[in-house]
Enzyme design. Structure first.
Site, PDB file in Angstrom:
ATOM      1  N   ASP A 251       0.840  -1.196   0.000  1.00  0.00           N
ATOM      2  CA  ASP A 251       0.000   0.000   0.000  1.00  0.00           C
ATOM      3  C   ASP A 251       0.878   1.251   0.000  1.00  0.00           C
ATOM      4  O   ASP A 251       2.098   1.170   0.190  1.00  0.00           O
ATOM      5  CB  ASP A 251      -0.903  -0.045   1.249  1.00  0.00           C
ATOM      6  CG  ASP A 251      -1.980   1.033   1.209  1.00  0.00           C
ATOM      7  OD1 ASP A 251      -2.316   1.505   0.114  1.00  0.00           O
ATOM      8  OD2 ASP A 251      -2.486   1.390   2.300  1.00  0.00           O
TER       9      ASP A 251
ATOM     10  N   GLU B 148       2.580   4.999  -4.090  1.00  0.00           N
ATOM     11  CA  GLU B 148       2.571   5.909  -5.273  1.00  0.00           C
ATOM     12  C   GLU B 148       3.901   6.607  -5.464  1.00  0.00           C
ATOM     13  O   GLU B 148       4.221   6.928  -6.616  1.00  0.00           O
ATOM     14  CB  GLU B 148       1.438   6.917  -5.109  1.00  0.00           C
ATOM     15  CG  GLU B 148       0.055   6.300  -5.178  1.00  0.00           C
ATOM     16  CD  GLU B 148      -0.294   5.440  -3.960  1.00  0.00           C
ATOM     17  OE1 GLU B 148       0.195   5.749  -2.868  1.00  0.00           O
ATOM     18  OE2 GLU B 148      -1.018   4.454  -4.132  1.00  0.00           O
TER      19      GLU B 148
ATOM     20  N   ASP C  99      -9.080   3.791  -2.121  1.00  0.00           N
ATOM     21  CA  ASP C  99     -10.059   4.193  -1.109  1.00  0.00           C
ATOM     22  C   ASP C  99     -11.329   4.762  -1.714  1.00  0.00           C
ATOM     23  O   ASP C  99     -11.520   5.979  -1.792  1.00  0.00           O
ATOM     24  CB  ASP C  99      -9.412   5.209  -0.159  1.00  0.00           C
ATOM     25  CG  ASP C  99      -8.207   4.614   0.551  1.00  0.00           C
ATOM     26  OD1 ASP C  99      -8.026   3.373   0.480  1.00  0.00           O
ATOM     27  OD2 ASP C  99      -7.444   5.376   1.158  1.00  0.00           O
TER      28      ASP C  99
END
Ligand code: GLC
Length: 759
Positions: A394, A397, A465
Site C-alpha cells: 500500500d 505511489e 479508497d
C-alpha cells in the site's frame, strides 16, 4: 518557450534491428516486435539504454524497409507503416491500405522544453477505451487524463489521476481497431479531443522520449472488432499473469484493522459458525509494532505462528499489509540496514529524504535498485516464517503526508519525476520476487495500490479508497473493466466502500456484485461500521451468504477464466466493448457499466435503491441466470432487480462448470463437477482448466485441461481427452441441461478419455 516540430527527414540508417531516421530536431528509432506490433521511439536527445519497466520482449531480427520518393515504408503481414519524410509523419495502415491511425499532418511530434507531445488524426466516428484505472466514461472520447500515481484520498467519479498509470489505450473507428502504448514513466497526458474541436487528439509526457508501441493486428476474420487480439498482443509484450493461488479467488474479509490475534480468530470462527464461505483474512497496519514494516506488535499479536496455525486449521489464509515508508528509528533492523547500505531515496546533496507516513518520519527504499529489491524481498521472512500467505503493498505511489514529495528527491542517479509512476510497480516486483523465493514452490499473492503497465506479472491490484455509495459501486465496475483492458485480470474494489457507511441495501448489492468481481474483497476504513456479513440483520445475512456461496459454486468456471487470462491476457471482467466493439449501445451511459464475467455471464450492475433497471442484451439469445427464462437480445430490456437477485444473464450455448458449496477452497467438494449447459442454436466450446491451485507444478505439466463442446446439431456435449497429468478433484461429472425441455441431468464417472454425452 521554444516549440520544436520534428521537421524533415535527413539521413536514414539501419542498426541491428532498428531503423534510425534523423530529422531536423529529433531522431526516430523504429523496430518491429511482431507482425502486429511496431515500436516508434522519437527522441530529441541521445536515447538512454535504461530498460523498460513494462516491456519484456525484444525486436525481431531482419527488419526490412522500402524507400520511396517522399516516404519510407515498413510492411509486415499485419501492418503497413508509412513514414512521410517531409515533414516526418507516421501513419499506420492495414496491409490492404486502410488507415488505422496516424500523426496530425500539421504537427506530428512536438517538443516544448523537455515536454513532448504527439498530435494525432482524429476520425469522426472514433472512440477510445482503456488507460486502466481511470474515472469517467467507457468511451474516453472528449475527455482528458493525466498519469501521475497519486494517493487519491476521497476520490470521486471524476477524479484524475488515481493510483495507477497505464498509458495504453485502444482506438476504434470504421470497423478497425488499434492500440497505442506510450512507454514513458514521466507524468503523461492523454487528450481524446476534449478541447480541439474534434480535429485531432494528442498525448505526451513531461520528459523522456515519445516512445510508443503501435498494435494493429486485426485478429481473426469475422470477429466483432479485434480488441481481444490487441489485448493478446499487449500482454505478450508486457507479460501475462501467472495462475493465481486458488484461495485468492475465494471470499476475502478485510478491515482497517482487526486489532488483535484474538479478534481475527473470533472473526474466523464466526464465518465457520455462520456457514459463510471465506478464505482470506487480513492484517491492516495495526498488527505492526509502531507501524514498523516486518514487525509484529508484541502485545496484540504475541504469537503470529500460533495465530496463523489456528487460522489454517479453520481453512483461512492470512494477508498482511506492508507500506514502503521505513520508520527512522535506531535499532530497528530495516532502518539500520537500509541506512548503512544507502538503500533509501536522497536529496541531490546525499541527505536522505524524510517524509511522514503512518510510522511518523520515514525513509523510502529505492526499489529501482536491484540490490534494494533483493534486500526488501528477503525481509519478508519475518512474515513468511510464521505462515503469512499474501502481501498487500500500500501507499506506494509513493504517498507521504502532504502528497508533494519534492521533485529533487533522487533514487540512485535519477529523479522521482522520471519514474514516479513505476515506483509502486517496482515495490510489488520486489515483494513478488522475494516472497516467491521464500515460499519455495508456493504461489505468493501480492496486492498493490500503485502500478504501471506490466504489473500483471507480479501482482493483483485494487482501486484504493472508494466510498460507500452507489456512484462508486458503478464506477468500480468501469475501473475494473478498464484495468482488464490494460492486461490486469486480478482486480477488485473495496466491496461495501472504504469510507463512509453503506446502507444495508448497498452492502447486500455490492456483495452480490463482488461475486462477479475478479477479486472479491470486503474492506472498510477504521471507524466505520462493522462490515462482516452477520452485521446486517438476519434477512440480509441470508442474501449475502447465498451470494458468497454462489461464488464458491462458480469457482471451477472462474478458475478457468483466470487460465484464459494467464494464456491470452483476456481479462476476467470484460467490458462489452471487447466482444461488441462496434455496437453503439454498449457505450450508452445507461449500459456502459455492464460487463461479461468470463465468456458466458453478463452482469448488469444495479444500484442499491432500484428494484428494476434497463439492461442491454447484445444480439443472440440469453437466459436469466436465476430463473432460466429465455430472452432474445439485440435490444434493451427491463430487468427485475430485487436485492435478492442481481440481474445476471447467460449466453445461449453457455457451458458453465460449477461445484457444490464448500466453506473454503481448502475443503474438498463432493467430487461432482457440475456442467451446466444452456441450450442455444449455435455450437460453442469452453476450455476447462484445473490444477492444484497452490504450486507451480502446473508449469511442469501437472494440470488438467479439456475442451468441452456443445453441438446442438448432433445433440451432444463432448469433453475432449484430458491434457496434462493432474488428477481432477472431481471423480464424477454431472450434466445439467437448461432450456432443453425434458432432458434429464446425467451423472457419469469423470474419464480422462473423450466423453460424449447426448441429450
Ligand atoms: C490506505 C489504504 C487502505 C488501508 C489504509 C490503512 O488508505 O488504501 O486500504 O486500509 O491505508 O492501512
Amino acid at each position: 518557450m521554444q516549440t520544436e516540430l520534428s521537421g524533415k527527414v535527413g539521413k536514414i540508417a539501419k542498426q541491428n534491428n532498428t531503423l534510425i531516421i534523423k530529422a531536423d530536431t529529433a531522431t526516430a528509432y523504429v523496430s518491429v516486435y511482431s507482425p502486429g506490433i511496431i515500436r516508434v521511439r522519437i527522441a530529441k536527445n541521445k536515447v538512454s539504454a535504461a530498460d523498460s519497466f513494462a516491456v519484456i520482449q525484444q525486436p525481431l531480427a531482419g527488419l526490412t524497409y522500402q524507400e520511396h520518393e517522399d516516404n519510407i515504408e515498413i510492411n509486415t503481414s499485419e501492418l503497413k507503416l508509412r513514414i512521410n519524410t517531409s515533414p516526418m509523419r507516421f501513419n499506420f495502415y492495414t496491409p490492404d491500405g486502410r488507415l488505422l491511425s496516424g500523426d496530425d499532418e500539421r504537427f506530428g511530434t512536438v517538443w516544448q522544453g523537455e515536454n513532448v507531445a504527439n498530435y494525432r488524426k482524429l476520425f469522426k466516428n472514433e472512440r477510445f477505451i482503456g488507460l486502466g484505472e481511470k474515472t469517467g466514461n467507457l468511451d474516453r472520447r472528449g475527455s482528458n487524463y493525466v498519469n501521475w500515481n497519486t494517493d487519491a484520498v476521497d476520490y470521486n467519479a471524476k477524479s484524475d489521476p488515481l493510483y495507477k498509470s497505464f498509458p495504453f489505450f485502444i482506438g476504434l473507428h470504421d470497423g478497425l481497431t488499434y492500440g497505442l502504448f506510450l512507454d514513458n514513466t514521466h507524468r503523461s497526458w492523454f487528450d481524446f479531443g476534449s478541447s480541439t474541436d474534434h480535429e485531432m487528439y494528442w498525448l505526451g509526457a513531461d520528459g523522456g522520449d515519445l516512445d510508443y508501441y503501435f498494435f494493429g493486428a486485426q485478429g481473426p476474420k469475422n470477429t466483432n472488432g479485434n480488441i481481444a487480439q490487441i489485448i493478446r498482443d499487449y500482454t505478450w509484450l508486457t507479460g501475462r499473469m501467472e495462475m493465481p493461488p486458488l484461495w485468492s479467488l475465494g471470499y476475502q474479509q478485510c478491515r482497517w484493522s482487526y486489532m488483535s490475534a484474538d479478534e481475527l480468530l473470533e472473526i474466523a470462527r464466526k464465518f465457520r459458525k455462520h456457514n459463510i464461505p471465506a478464505d482470506v483474512l487480513y492484517c491492516d497496519i495495526d498488527y505492526m509494532d509502531g507501524y514498523k514494516i516486518f514487525t509484529w506488535d508484541k502485545k496484540t499479536f504475541p504469537k503470529p505462528k500460533k495465530l496463523i496455525d489456528e487460522l489454517t486449521d479453520m481453512g483461512f489464509r492470512l494477508v498482511t499489509i506492508v507500506d514502503p515508508g521505513i520508520k527512522i528509528e535506531k535499532g530497528y533492523r530495516q532502518y539500520d540496514e537500509g541506512a548503512a547500505k544507502n538503500y533509501f531515496a536522497t536529496y541531490p546533496n546525499g541527505d536522505k529524504y524524510i517524509g511522514e507516513v503512518w510510522p511518523g518520519r520515514c525513509h523510502f527504499p529505492d526499489f529501482f535498485n536491484e540490490k534494494v529489491r533483493e534486500w526488501w524481498g528477503g525481509s519478508f521472512q519475518a512474515l513468511t516464517q510464521p505462515g503469512v500467505a499474501g502481501f498487500w503493498n500500500d501507499m506506494n505511489e509513493p504517498a507521504a503526508w502532504g502528497q508533494h514529495i519534492p521533485p529533487i528527491v533522487k533514487f540512485g542517479n535519477r529523479y522521482l519525476p522520471e519514474f514516479r509512476n513505476a515506483y509502486g510497480m517496482q515495490m510489488a516486483r520486489a515483494t513478488y520476487n522475494g516472497t516467491k523465493k521464500l515460499l519455495k514452490n508456493k504461489r505468493p499473492f501480492v496486492l498493490t495500490r500503485a502500478a504501471y503497465a506490466g504489473i500483471q506479472r507480479y501482482s493483483a491490484v485494487w482501486t484504493g479508497d472508494n466510498t460507500a455509495n452507489d456512484e462508486h459501486l458503478l464506477l468500480g465496475c468501469r475501473l475494473v473493466n478498464s484495468l482488464g483492458l490494460s492486461g490486469v485480470a486480478l482486480t477488485g474494489v473495496d466491496i461495501g466502500g472504504f469510507s463512509g457507511n453503506p446502507t444495508p441495501e448497498l452492502m447486500v448489492r455490492w456483495n452480490s456484485l463482488g461475486v462477479f468481481t475478479p477479486m472479491f474483497r470486503n474492506h472498510a476504513m477504521i471507524g466505520t461500521v462493522k462490515r462482516e456479513p452477520w452485521n446486517w440483520g438476519k434477512q440480509n445475512e441470508r442474501i449475502i451468504k447465498k451470494d458468497i456461496a454462489l461464488r464458491y459454486q462458480l469457482l471451477p468456471y472462474i478458475y478457468s477464466a483466470f487460465y484464459q487470462a494467464h494464456q491470452t491476457g483476456m481479462p476476467v471482467s470484460r467490458t462489452l466493448a471487447i466482444d461488441y466493439a462496434f455496437d453503439d449501445n454498449v457505450y450508452q451511459h445507461i449500459y456502459q457499466n455492464q460487463f461479461l464475467f468470463g465468456d458466458n455471464l453478463l452482469i448488469a450492475p444495479a444500484e442499491s435503491n432500484v428494484t428494476g433497471l434497463k439492461v442491454y442484451l447484445p444480439p443472440g439469445e440469453w437466459y436469466r441466470f436465476s430463473t432460466d427464462k429465455k430472452i432474445s437480445g439485440g435490444r434493451g430490456i427491463k430487468a427485475d432487480a430485487p436485492l435478492t437477485d442481481l440481474p445476471v444473464f447467460i449466453k445461449a450455448g453457455a457451458i458453465i462448470p460449477m461445484q457444490n458449496i464448500v466453506q473454503s477452497t481448502n475443503e474438498k467438494s463432493d467430487g461432482v463437477l457440475q456442467l451446466h449447459i444452456w441450450n442455444g442454436k449455435q455450437a460453442s466450446s469452453f476450455v476447462y482448466y484445473e490444477d492444484d491451485g497452490v504450486s507451480y507444478n502446473y508449469e511442469q505439466g501437472e494440470y488438467h485441461k479439456r475442451i468441452i463442446t456443445f453441438d446442438p446439431r448432433r445433440k451432444q456435449v463432448t469433453l475432449s481427452v484430458v491434457e496434462g497429468n493432474f488428477v481432477s478433484r472431481f471423480d464424477r461429472v454431472k450434466v445439467i441441461w437448461h432450456g432443453f425441455g425434458k432432458a434429464a441431468s446425467k451423472v457419469l464417472s469423470n474419464e480422462v478419455g473423450e466423453m460424449v454425452i447426448g441429450y
